[in-house]
Design an enzyme around this catalytic site. Structure first.
Site, PDB file in Angstrom:
ATOM      1  N   ARG A 202      43.434  47.072  46.435  1.00 60.09           N
ATOM      2  CA  ARG A 202      44.497  46.862  47.419  1.00 60.09           C
ATOM      3  C   ARG A 202      45.855  47.301  46.882  1.00 60.09           C
ATOM      4  NH1 ARG A 202      44.998  41.349  49.134  1.00 60.09           N
ATOM      5  NH2 ARG A 202      45.596  42.220  51.145  1.00 60.09           N
ATOM      6  N   GLY A 203      45.865  48.367  46.077  1.00 58.98           N
ATOM      7  CA  GLY A 203      47.119  48.913  45.567  1.00 58.98           C
ATOM      8  C   GLY A 203      47.935  47.863  44.841  1.00 58.98           C
ATOM      9  N   GLU A 204      49.212  47.750  45.204  1.00 58.48           N
ATOM     10  CA  GLU A 204      50.082  46.812  44.478  1.00 58.48           C
ATOM     11  C   GLU A 204      49.722  45.351  44.730  1.00 58.48           C
ATOM     12  OE1 GLU A 204      54.215  46.605  45.776  1.00 58.48           O
ATOM     13  OE2 GLU A 204      53.645  47.666  47.590  1.00 58.48           O
ATOM     14  N   GLY A 206      46.640  44.238  44.277  1.00 58.80           N
ATOM     15  CA  GLY A 206      45.545  43.886  43.371  1.00 58.80           C
ATOM     16  C   GLY A 206      44.170  44.188  43.929  1.00 58.80           C
ATOM     17  N   ASP A 234      40.727  55.319  40.289  1.00 56.98           N
ATOM     18  CA  ASP A 234      39.716  55.842  39.355  1.00 56.98           C
ATOM     19  C   ASP A 234      39.937  55.273  37.951  1.00 56.98           C
ATOM     20  OD1 ASP A 234      38.807  57.666  41.413  1.00 56.98           O
ATOM     21  OD2 ASP A 234      40.695  58.694  41.042  1.00 56.98           O
TER      22      ASP A 234
HETATM   23  P1  AMP Z   1      42.820  57.803  43.489  1.00 57.97           P
HETATM   24  O1  AMP Z   1      42.341  57.008  42.325  1.00 57.97           O
HETATM   25  O2  AMP Z   1      42.167  57.404  44.764  1.00 57.97           O
HETATM   26  O3  AMP Z   1      44.310  57.900  43.561  1.00 57.97           O
HETATM   27  O4  AMP Z   1      42.271  59.305  43.239  1.00 57.97           O
HETATM   28  C1  AMP Z   1      43.095  60.403  43.043  1.00 57.97           C
HETATM   29  C2  AMP Z   1      42.284  61.611  42.651  1.00 57.97           C
HETATM   30  O5  AMP Z   1      41.257  61.875  43.622  1.00 57.97           O
HETATM   31  C3  AMP Z   1      43.157  62.855  42.615  1.00 57.97           C
HETATM   32  O6  AMP Z   1      43.391  63.221  41.280  1.00 57.97           O
HETATM   33  C4  AMP Z   1      42.387  63.917  43.411  1.00 57.97           C
HETATM   34  O7  AMP Z   1      42.188  65.108  42.687  1.00 57.97           O
HETATM   35  C5  AMP Z   1      41.061  63.274  43.727  1.00 57.97           C
HETATM   36  N1  AMP Z   1      40.646  63.551  45.121  1.00 57.97           N
HETATM   37  C6  AMP Z   1      41.423  63.688  46.211  1.00 57.97           C
HETATM   38  N2  AMP Z   1      40.684  63.944  47.321  1.00 57.97           N
HETATM   39  C7  AMP Z   1      39.383  63.967  46.911  1.00 57.97           C
HETATM   40  C8  AMP Z   1      38.125  64.150  47.586  1.00 57.97           C
HETATM   41  N3  AMP Z   1      38.058  64.389  48.901  1.00 57.97           N
HETATM   42  N4  AMP Z   1      36.998  64.069  46.836  1.00 57.97           N
HETATM   43  C9  AMP Z   1      37.061  63.818  45.524  1.00 57.97           C
HETATM   44  N5  AMP Z   1      38.191  63.644  44.819  1.00 57.97           N
HETATM   45  C10 AMP Z   1      39.358  63.699  45.505  1.00 57.97           C
END
Ligand code: AMP
Length: 307
Positions: A202-204, A206, A234
């Protein structure tokens, strides 16, 4: 214990109210594996194009990430462009260029197929399924996804969710996937597909962890300096899975600790663009922030109750 992760290794172009990065290193598997590498061995399954520089490969290797499953094929590397407004919780995708991802058919090196831990990071759900088929007897499989795949490949994604032990997903995506605005109801629906644990980011605000009969909440660490939330999810998942693979403790208590490690890792990642903060991060800093996290969330029981 080692983790196999499949996901994107990307070039990102990111704009936030505090600056921008053009064609910087990104990708779900990049953030995940870098974060997990602070806790355990990681083997990467991904594809890049001929334009991907050695400098980025050298960085992954410097974190002891096994890149035998990272293939380079003719064409351009996956490229994502996104923008954040002052509400840093939600990225607006400006463009997704799949490029070499469209040609990618993962073929896991033999040494990866006995992996005990598997993370299906955000990538085409058909590729997630392909990797899942090739790993023999994993102890724990978790996955992530995002709106792009919920919209374009809902059936393949449902199959992924049915086959994993743990799902890590954004709040907005849990709502989009289930068509349910109430988060608790959305969570129940995802759990009913068959996964044992659901972790909603949930972003900021948590994270929330749901199982069929329990609920756990952890805040995000309150920071004064947040520059770029890209990869926070990620990086969170990398800390979570890395710690679980390190301890092998999947009890409720063990998973709660892993969630806090994940939150600690994400809190560092947002302090700079791309993976710049992760490049300077040290393990003592991680432990120190874990302690601050504990202090932040600790409170006594009812006055007449012994702790
Ligand atoms: P997040 O942790 O959700 O902020 O993921 C960000 C990362 O997801 C970025 O570094 C993007 O390169 C990658 N990303 C964005 N769109 C996609 C997608 N459709 N499929 C897989 N990876 C993606």
């Amino acid at each position: 214990m080692s983790i196999v992760v499949v996901g994107t290794v990307a070039f990102d172009t990111v704009e936030t109210p505090f600056g921008r990065g053009d064609n910087v290193l990104g990708g779900s598997a990049t953030y995940f594996s870098t974060s997990a590498s602070f806790f355990t061995d990681v083997s990467l399954v991904a594809v890049v194009g001929e334009d991907f520089p050695d400098e980025h490969l050298d960085f992954l290797k410097s974190r002891d990430i096994d890149t035998a499953g990272l293939v380079k094929i003719p064409g351009k590397t996956f490229h994502w462009s996104g923008r954040y407004g002052y509400d840093l919780n939600e990225a607006q995708t400006l463009e997704t260029q799949l490029n070499v991802l469209m040609e990618f058919r993962p073929d896991l090196p033999e040494s990866y197929r006995d992996a005990e831990y598997l993370f299906l990071a955000n990538i085409d759900p058909d590729l997630q399924l392909e990797v899942l088929r090739q790993v023999r007897k994993p102890r724990l499989v978790a996955c992530d996804t995002m709106n792009f795949w919920i919209g374009s490949k809902p059936e393949a994604l449902k199959e992924v969710l049915r086959k994993v032990d743990m799902v890590v997903i954004n709040e907005g995506e849990a709502r989009q996937f289930t068509g349910e605005s109430n988060l608790v109801k959305a969570a129940r629906r995802i759990i009913s597909l068959g996964c044992k644990r659901l972790i909603v980011k949930r972003g900021e605000y948590g994270v929330l962890m749901f199982t069929a009969d329990s609920l756990f909440a952890a805040p995000a660490y309150p920071l004064e300096e947040v520059y770029d939330p890209t990869g926070a999810g990620d990086t969170f998942a990398g800390g979570l899975m890395g710690y679980l693979a390190n301890t092998g403790n999947f009890s409720d208590e063990g998973v709660r600790q892993a969630i806090v490690f994940g939150s600690v890792m994400a809190s560092f990642n947002v302090e700079d663009f791309s993976l710049n903060r992760m490049k300077r991060l040290t393990y003592p800093e991680i432990e120190s922030r874990y302690r601050s996290f504990k202090a932040l969330t600790h409170f006594q029981g009812l006055p007449d109750q012994l702790d």
